[in-house]
Motif scaffolding. Structure first.
Motif, PDB file in Angstrom:
ATOM      1  N   MET A 411       0.802  -1.153  -0.215  1.00 24.77           N
ATOM      2  CA  MET A 411       0.217  -0.127   0.326  1.00 24.77           C
ATOM      3  C   MET A 411       0.501   0.967  -0.378  1.00 24.77           C
ATOM      4  SD  MET A 411      -3.614  -0.721   2.100  1.00 24.77           S
ATOM      5  CE  MET A 411      -2.438  -1.649   3.251  1.00 24.77           C
ATOM      6  N   VAL A 412       2.008   1.211   0.978  1.00 23.36           N
ATOM      7  CA  VAL A 412       3.240   2.127   1.138  1.00 23.36           C
ATOM      8  C   VAL A 412       3.502   2.631  -0.146  1.00 23.36           C
ATOM      9  CG1 VAL A 412       5.101   3.700   1.746  1.00 23.36           C
ATOM     10  CG2 VAL A 412       3.671   1.781   2.911  1.00 23.36           C
ATOM     11  N   ILE A 413       4.058   1.141  -1.044  1.00 24.43           N
ATOM     12  CA  ILE A 413       4.538   1.926  -2.492  1.00 24.43           C
ATOM     13  C   ILE A 413       3.307   2.126  -4.161  1.00 24.43           C
ATOM     14  CG2 ILE A 413       5.837   0.058  -4.536  1.00 24.43           C
ATOM     15  CD1 ILE A 413       7.150  -0.866  -2.374  1.00 24.43           C
ATOM     16  N   GLY A 414       2.437   1.925  -3.262  1.00 23.85           N
ATOM     17  CA  GLY A 414       0.958   1.394  -4.589  1.00 23.85           C
ATOM     18  C   GLY A 414       1.372   3.741  -3.992  1.00 23.85           C
ATOM     19  N   ALA A 415       0.862   4.176  -2.726  1.00 22.04           N
ATOM     20  CA  ALA A 415      -0.169   5.544  -2.823  1.00 22.04           C
ATOM     21  C   ALA A 415       1.254   6.495  -3.094  1.00 22.04           C
ATOM     22  CB  ALA A 415       0.051   5.100  -1.231  1.00 22.04           C
ATOM     23  N   LEU A 416       2.607   5.909  -3.269  1.00 26.87           N
ATOM     24  CA  LEU A 416       3.853   7.032  -2.925  1.00 26.87           C
ATOM     25  C   LEU A 416       3.760   7.156  -4.653  1.00 26.87           C
ATOM     26  CD1 LEU A 416       6.188   5.993  -0.435  1.00 26.87           C
ATOM     27  CD2 LEU A 416       4.807   8.147  -0.534  1.00 26.87           C
ATOM     28  N   ILE A 417       3.906   5.804  -5.016  1.00 22.28           N
ATOM     29  CA  ILE A 417       4.181   6.189  -6.792  1.00 22.28           C
ATOM     30  C   ILE A 417       3.333   7.303  -7.038  1.00 22.28           C
ATOM     31  CG2 ILE A 417       4.077   4.072  -8.948  1.00 22.28           C
ATOM     32  CD1 ILE A 417       5.680   2.488  -7.140  1.00 22.28           C
ATOM     33  N   THR A 418       1.774   6.688  -6.801  1.00 26.24           N
ATOM     34  CA  THR A 418       0.517   7.423  -7.461  1.00 26.24           C
ATOM     35  C   THR A 418       0.481   8.676  -7.698  1.00 26.24           C
ATOM     36  OG1 THR A 418      -1.245   5.410  -7.031  1.00 26.24           O
ATOM     37  CG2 THR A 418      -2.467   7.635  -7.376  1.00 26.24           C
ATOM     38  N   MET A 419       0.919   9.278  -6.575  1.00 21.74           N
ATOM     39  CA  MET A 419       0.909  10.409  -5.818  1.00 21.74           C
ATOM     40  C   MET A 419       1.906  10.835  -6.942  1.00 21.74           C
ATOM     41  SD  MET A 419       4.056  12.605  -4.099  1.00 21.74           S
ATOM     42  CE  MET A 419       5.072  10.844  -2.934  1.00 21.74           C
ATOM     43  N   ALA A 420       3.193  10.415  -7.229  1.00 22.33           N
ATOM     44  CA  ALA A 420       4.107  10.902  -8.045  1.00 22.33           C
ATOM     45  C   ALA A 420       3.373  11.432  -9.033  1.00 22.33           C
ATOM     46  CB  ALA A 420       5.794  10.540  -7.955  1.00 22.33           C
ATOM     47  N   PHE A 421       2.784  10.371  -9.619  1.00 19.14           N
ATOM     48  CA  PHE A 421       2.271  10.454 -11.125  1.00 19.14           C
ATOM     49  C   PHE A 421       1.228  11.612 -11.404  1.00 19.14           C
ATOM     50  CE2 PHE A 421       4.615   6.538 -12.082  1.00 19.14           C
ATOM     51  CZ  PHE A 421       4.915   7.111 -13.424  1.00 19.14           C
ATOM     52  N   PHE A 422       0.784  11.721  -9.891  1.00 19.15           N
ATOM     53  CA  PHE A 422      -0.475  12.702 -10.317  1.00 19.15           C
ATOM     54  C   PHE A 422       0.303  13.691 -10.029  1.00 19.15           C
ATOM     55  CE2 PHE A 422      -4.161  10.219  -7.805  1.00 19.15           C
ATOM     56  CZ  PHE A 422      -4.992  10.518  -8.479  1.00 19.15           C
ATOM     57  N   PHE A 423       1.084  14.417  -8.826  1.00 24.33           N
ATOM     58  CA  PHE A 423       1.920  15.422  -9.494  1.00 24.33           C
ATOM     59  C   PHE A 423       2.303  15.877 -10.726  1.00 24.33           C
ATOM     60  CE2 PHE A 423       2.666  15.985  -4.852  1.00 24.33           C
ATOM     61  CZ  PHE A 423       1.749  16.795  -4.828  1.00 24.33           C
ATOM     62  N   ALA A 424       2.792  14.740 -11.725  1.00 29.08           N
ATOM     63  CA  ALA A 424       3.298  15.034 -12.970  1.00 29.08           C
ATOM     64  C   ALA A 424       2.723  14.912 -13.934  1.00 29.08           C
ATOM     65  CB  ALA A 424       4.390  13.467 -12.987  1.00 29.08           C
ATOM     66  N   TYR A 425       1.267  14.687 -13.655  1.00 31.06           N
ATOM     67  CA  TYR A 425       0.021  14.435 -14.247  1.00 31.06           C
ATOM     68  C   TYR A 425      -0.529  15.926 -14.784  1.00 31.06           C
ATOM     69  CZ  TYR A 425      -4.693  13.191 -16.823  1.00 31.06           C
ATOM     70  OH  TYR A 425      -5.184  12.545 -17.859  1.00 31.06           O
ATOM     71  N   THR A 426      -0.020  17.165 -13.806  1.00 30.02           N
ATOM     72  CA  THR A 426      -0.394  18.390 -13.912  1.00 30.02           C
ATOM     73  C   THR A 426       0.027  19.310 -15.092  1.00 30.02           C
ATOM     74  OG1 THR A 426       0.747  19.180 -12.532  1.00 30.02           O
ATOM     75  CG2 THR A 426      -1.130  19.087 -11.703  1.00 30.02           C
ATOM     76  N   ALA A 427       1.880  18.330 -15.627  1.00 33.45           N
ATOM     77  CA  ALA A 427       2.467  19.081 -16.901  1.00 33.45           C
ATOM     78  C   ALA A 427       2.499  17.979 -18.428  1.00 33.45           C
ATOM     79  CB  ALA A 427       3.961  18.972 -16.395  1.00 33.45           C
ATOM     80  N   VAL A 428       1.550  17.633 -18.415  1.00 35.42           N
ATOM     81  CA  VAL A 428       0.655  16.607 -19.324  1.00 35.42           C
ATOM     82  C   VAL A 428       0.326  18.153 -21.037  1.00 35.42           C
ATOM     83  CG1 VAL A 428      -0.895  15.598 -20.801  1.00 35.42           C
ATOM     84  CG2 VAL A 428       0.152  15.136 -18.518  1.00 35.42           C
ATOM     85  N   ARG A 429       1.486  17.634 -22.122  1.00 37.56           N
ATOM     86  CA  ARG A 429       1.030  18.814 -22.807  1.00 37.56           C
ATOM     87  C   ARG A 429       0.961  18.468 -24.377  1.00 37.56           C
ATOM     88  NH1 ARG A 429       1.033  21.348 -19.053  1.00 37.56           N
ATOM     89  NH2 ARG A 429       1.834  23.255 -18.386  1.00 37.56           N
ATOM     90  N   THR A 430       1.004  17.203 -24.221  1.00 39.13           N
ATOM     91  CA  THR A 430       0.516  16.289 -25.352  1.00 39.13           C
ATOM     92  C   THR A 430      -0.391  15.074 -25.230  1.00 39.13           C
ATOM     93  OG1 THR A 430       3.082  14.695 -25.155  1.00 39.13           O
ATOM     94  CG2 THR A 430       2.908  16.641 -25.680  1.00 39.13           C
ATOM     95  N   PRO A 431      -1.138  14.423 -26.760  1.00 36.66           N
ATOM     96  CA  PRO A 431      -1.635  13.710 -26.745  1.00 36.66           C
ATOM     97  C   PRO A 431      -1.314  12.425 -25.486  1.00 36.66           C
ATOM     98  CG  PRO A 431      -1.659  14.718 -28.246  1.00 36.66           C
ATOM     99  CD  PRO A 431      -1.100  15.409 -27.810  1.00 36.66           C
ATOM    100  N   GLU A 432      -0.700  12.341 -26.556  1.00 38.64           N
ATOM    101  CA  GLU A 432       0.712  10.702 -25.698  1.00 38.64           C
ATOM    102  C   GLU A 432       0.971  10.868 -24.178  1.00 38.64           C
ATOM    103  OE1 GLU A 432       1.485  12.827 -28.312  1.00 38.64           O
ATOM    104  OE2 GLU A 432       0.484  11.388 -30.369  1.00 38.64           O
ATOM    105  N   GLN A 433       1.320  11.869 -24.089  1.00 35.37           N
ATOM    106  CA  GLN A 433       1.443  12.356 -22.260  1.00 35.37           C
ATOM    107  C   GLN A 433      -0.018  11.861 -21.611  1.00 35.37           C
ATOM    108  OE1 GLN A 433       3.278  15.999 -22.535  1.00 35.37           O
ATOM    109  NE2 GLN A 433       5.189  14.865 -22.754  1.00 35.37           N
ATOM    110  N   ASN A 434      -1.042  12.919 -22.488  1.00 33.69           N
ATOM    111  CA  ASN A 434      -2.021  12.765 -21.259  1.00 33.69           C
ATOM    112  C   ASN A 434      -2.729  11.316 -21.299  1.00 33.69           C
ATOM    113  OD1 ASN A 434      -4.645  13.756 -20.906  1.00 33.69           O
ATOM    114  ND2 ASN A 434      -5.517  13.439 -22.600  1.00 33.69           N
ATOM    115  N   VAL A 435      -3.161  10.485 -22.490  1.00 28.29           N
ATOM    116  CA  VAL A 435      -3.097   8.913 -21.937  1.00 28.29           C
ATOM    117  C   VAL A 435      -2.009   8.240 -21.363  1.00 28.29           C
ATOM    118  CG1 VAL A 435      -3.309   6.619 -23.608  1.00 28.29           C
ATOM    119  CG2 VAL A 435      -4.348   8.721 -24.714  1.00 28.29           C
ATOM    120  N   ALA A 436      -1.251   8.199 -21.490  1.00 31.33           N
ATOM    121  CA  ALA A 436       0.014   7.583 -20.926  1.00 31.33           C
ATOM    122  C   ALA A 436      -0.111   7.710 -19.366  1.00 31.33           C
ATOM    123  CB  ALA A 436       1.175   7.854 -21.434  1.00 31.33           C
ATOM    124  N   PHE A 437      -0.432   9.053 -18.627  1.00 27.95           N
ATOM    125  CA  PHE A 437       0.013   9.507 -17.237  1.00 27.95           C
ATOM    126  C   PHE A 437      -1.449   9.011 -17.253  1.00 27.95           C
ATOM    127  CE2 PHE A 437       3.438  12.074 -17.813  1.00 27.95           C
ATOM    128  CZ  PHE A 437       3.440  12.426 -16.991  1.00 27.95           C
TER     129      PHE A 437
END
Length: 525
Positions: A411-437
């Motif tokens: 659970m710790v690993i799942g939560a922290l990795i999810t948190m990291a990608f949530f923050f990264a998702y706000t920087a999405v700029r391309t269609p591919e990034q949008n789908v991937a994140f």
């Protein structure tokens, strides 16, 4: 496997010294040992040592019988309930917008309020009721009632009637997350408890089913309208077909639950009710049907003595309910565990809908900013993220069965990795990034969520398991209601909900570290 015999008649005075007669250490089937007699296994020891001893005997017998075709059937049939719960949540999310164009309500998020209200009352009713009237009745009725009201919702003539039927469908489905895990767990041999985490794949499968319906229907201009001024039932049948089709699917699943397996009360529920004879008969019937050994006898259970009552004076009273709640705090360690569980469900209850329930809005806005707007791209991306999410619990099932991680650190690993990608998702700029994140977040989020679903019933005592699990999920539903008002008065197409979700996952990771119990290698009581 040693058999407990009448030599234990002195159990009331010297039970601790006799525990070695039944505290064996069987292999769990995947290369690790089950620590029988550990602190978690002896959850009842300080409150009722006789019940603790009897529970050990029942666990020994479940291990002795092992995995059978009955367990395989339960995995699929109970999985239907998991799927139905998320299906109803997803249905209101993906149909509310189109229905609102037709009915033009004053409060656009009324369906979200309705579905979470239904889920909240349903989980409390079916969850707490399962500890009072038994698992069997709730298991047979909840899914069937949900399917009927889901079909009727598709024919709703007004916004209020639609909200009513959605709430009733959610009421039926709401208790399944509690019932299905409790029933499955209370039949499982200790070597297969990790399958509770794998069951969460059914939750993700429901989103794929919804996306499969919505993608072609919402991409058709003849089945959807785009402006409230010209929207009528005749040119806006798409959302109704989504309810009809999914409701019919849930109805089929509910019939299979009634016909494929005729569920009896679980042995652990019967044990804490004091019905030793039915416990023995039920386990011996399973062993006989599947040609498995079963050394448990009525004499071996009765020789340990009578258990102390874990219930109120009247079976159908407030005292009965209060007794089940008190039972969740019967020791300091269990009280801390219960409190952290309910906190974790509260946090995920806000984070999950902010991402998933309002994901179509956010995907649509991100799609527009990356040059991919329109129903086709929105539902294609929704389908891709939903499919990816299915694999989260599969990976979680493997991770939580590793000694170095267990349930807590998965659970710790799942939560922290999810948190990291949530923050990264706000920087999405391309269609591919949008789908991937969006796909990665769906995957990692379900690592945490799937493990939490399994962890909760594993660390709750069987006498009060449905009540504790029901209140935990109720905390989740309360936050879902709050998210409705967040959506009504906030901008869910902005990146703010993403930042909020990320912060919440940090708190969830901290709570997971603080959990006092680690179910890995230990038997559920």
């Amino acid at each position: 496997m040693e058999k407990t015999t009448g030599n234990n008649t002195g159990v009331k005075d010297g039970l601790a010294g006799d525990r070695e007669q039944y505290a064996t250490t069987p292999k769990n089937g995947v290369g690790t040992e089950v620590e029988v007699g550990s602190t978690q296994d002896q959850m009842y020891a300080m409150v009722d040592p006789i019940l603790d001893a009897k529970m050990q005997l029942v666990n020994n017998t479940l291990d002795e019988i092992g995995w059978t075709n009955m367990h395989l059937k339960l995995f699929f049939l109970n999985g239907f309930g998991y799927a139905a719960d998320s299906l109803i949540l997803a249905l209101q999310a993906v149909t509310a917008g189109q229905a609102a164009l037709e009915f033009q309500p004053s409060f656009a998020y009324g369906l979200n309020v309705a579905v979470y209200t239904g889920m909240l009352t349903g989980v409390l009713f079916w969850g707490m009721g399962a500890d009072i009237i038994g698992r069997r009745f709730a298991f047979n009725c909840s899914l069937l009632s949900s399917s009927i009201f889901a079909i009727v919702a598709g024919a709703a003539p007004s916004w209020v009637s639609l909200a009513t039927f959605v709430a009733l469908a959610a009421f039926g489905a709401g208790g399944n997350l509690v019932l299905d895990t409790a029933i499955f767990l209370e039949y499982l041999p200790s070597s297969k408890q990790w399958l509770l985490t794998l069951m969460a794949t059914w939750w993700g499968l429901a989103y794929v089913i919804v996306a499969t319906f919505c993608w072609p229907i919402y991409s058709s201009s003849s089945l959807t309208c785009s402006e409230a001024a010209t929207c009528t039932k005749a040119n806006n049948m798409g959302w109704r077909y989504v309810w009809y089709g999914n409701g019919a699917l849930v109805f089929l699943c509910s019939i299979l639950r009634l016909t494929v397996i005729r569920l009896h009360e679980t042995p652990k529920y019967l044990l804490v009710k004091g019905d030793d004879a039915k416990v023995v008969k039920g386990l011996q019937d399973i062993a006989r049907k599947y040609n498995r050994p079963c050394s448990l006898t009525l004499e071996s259970l009765e020789s340990l003595g009578a258990i102390s009552s874990t219930y109120g004076q009247s079976r159908y009273s407030f005292g009965e309910l209060a007794a089940h709640v008190r039972g969740l705090f019967m020791t300091r360690k269990l009280a801390i565990s219960t409190g952290l569980l309910w906190l974790s469900w509260t946090l995920i209850g806000l984070a999950y809908p902010l991402f998933y329930v309002f994901l179509p809005d956010y995907l649509a806005s991100r799609g527009a900013s990356t040059g991919q707007s329109g129903a086709y791209y929105t539902w294609r991306n929704y389908m891709l993220s939903s499919v990816t999410g299915i694999f989260g619990p599969i990976v979680a099932g493997y991770m939580c069965n590793l000694k170095v991680l267990g349930r807590k650190y998965t659970m710790v690993i799942g939560a922290l990795i999810t948190m990291a990608f949530f923050f990264a998702y706000t920087a999405v700029r391309t269609p591919e990034q949008n789908v991937a994140f969006s796909c990665i977040i769906a995957f990692t989020l379900n690592i945490y969520y799937g493990t939490l679903y399994a962890y909760t019933p594993e660390v709750l005592p069987s006498a009060h398991r449905a009540t504790g699990n029901g209140i935990a999920v109720a905390c989740n539903r309360v936050m879902g209601l709050i998210s409705s008002f967040v959506a009504a008065y906030g901008n869910t197409a902005s990146s703010v909900p993403i930042f909020v979700c990320a912060a919440l996952y940090i708190a969830m990771a901290i709570a997971a570290v603080l959990f006092p119990y680690e179910p890995y290698g230990r038997r559920a009581m």
